[in-house]
Motif scaffolding. Structure first.
Motif, PDB file in Angstrom:
ATOM      1  N   THR A 142      52.722 -24.928 -12.162  1.00 59.28           N
ATOM      2  CA  THR A 142      52.261 -26.248 -12.606  1.00 59.28           C
ATOM      3  C   THR A 142      51.401 -26.163 -13.854  1.00 59.28           C
ATOM      4  O   THR A 142      51.483 -27.003 -14.716  1.00 59.28           O
ATOM      5  N   ASN A 158      48.560 -33.351 -13.912  1.00 60.21           N
ATOM      6  CA  ASN A 158      49.629 -32.558 -13.315  1.00 60.21           C
ATOM      7  C   ASN A 158      49.224 -32.101 -11.914  1.00 60.21           C
ATOM      8  O   ASN A 158      48.052 -31.897 -11.628  1.00 60.21           O
ATOM      9  N   SER A 200      51.140 -30.048  -8.115  1.00 59.91           N
ATOM     10  CA  SER A 200      52.255 -29.241  -7.622  1.00 59.91           C
ATOM     11  C   SER A 200      53.483 -30.067  -7.234  1.00 59.91           C
ATOM     12  O   SER A 200      54.606 -29.564  -7.310  1.00 59.91           O
TER      13      SER A 200
END
Length: 170
Positions: A118, A133, A135
């Motif tokens: 990620t 962001n 996972s």
């Protein structure tokens, strides 16, 4: 051990680079002695990162597992990593339309040396670019990687799972 390495973007002055290099070499030695993976941060410092790795390889040696975290190089760097048995880990930047160097690098990494991550909370994959962001967005990067490599998604997922276990354990 890591994320460790060289960052010529945030630290521009040569004195800072020398300090980073000493730290990087110490982390390489620690990872080698402890038998742990070395996870490399390389920002605008490809040539120097490779120079240090090759120098350490010729000296005391490198850890068994070397990972280019959040790979930002081109096809040539990906080939060089592959030639040395190092892992290349792609992040959300692979989904960016302007990431032509990454798009060219993705197919040259051997299937047993490719990883995905990620780099959360940054580098969110398209179409969520600009947001935090996490996972749960990794599948977007994995799908783009499968497209660029011209492989079935299930095959790539199997490869990624096996590579992750080999690099970091169960």
């Amino acid at each position: 051990i890591g994320e460790t390495g060289l960052d010529h973007f945030r630290t521009r002055e040569p004195e800072g680079w020398a300090i980073q290099e000493r730290s990087f070499r110490a982390h390489i030695d620690l990872a080698r002695r402890l038998g742990l993976a070395l996870v490399i941060h390389d920002r605008d410092a490809h040539d120097d990162v490779v120079r240090v790795l090759l120098d350490e390889h010729a000296g005391a040696g490198l850890p068994e597992v070397v990972v280019f975290h959040c790979f930002s190089g081109d096809a040539d760097l990906a080939r060089l990593a592959a030639d040395h048995g190092w892992y290349v880990s792609f992040a959300g930047t692979l989904t960016f339309t302007n990431a032509r160097d990454l798009h060219a690098a993705a197919p040259v990494v051997p299937r047993d040396r490719i990883l995905v991550e990620t780099d959360a909370p940054y580098l969110t994959p398209t179409p969520h670019r600009g947001r935090v962001n996490a996972s749960y967005l990794v599948p977007l990067t994995v799908r783009r990687l499968a497209e660029l490599r011209g492989v079935e998604l299930a095959t790539l997922c199997d490869d990624l799972a096996a590579n992750t276990r080999r690099a970091f354990g169960d």
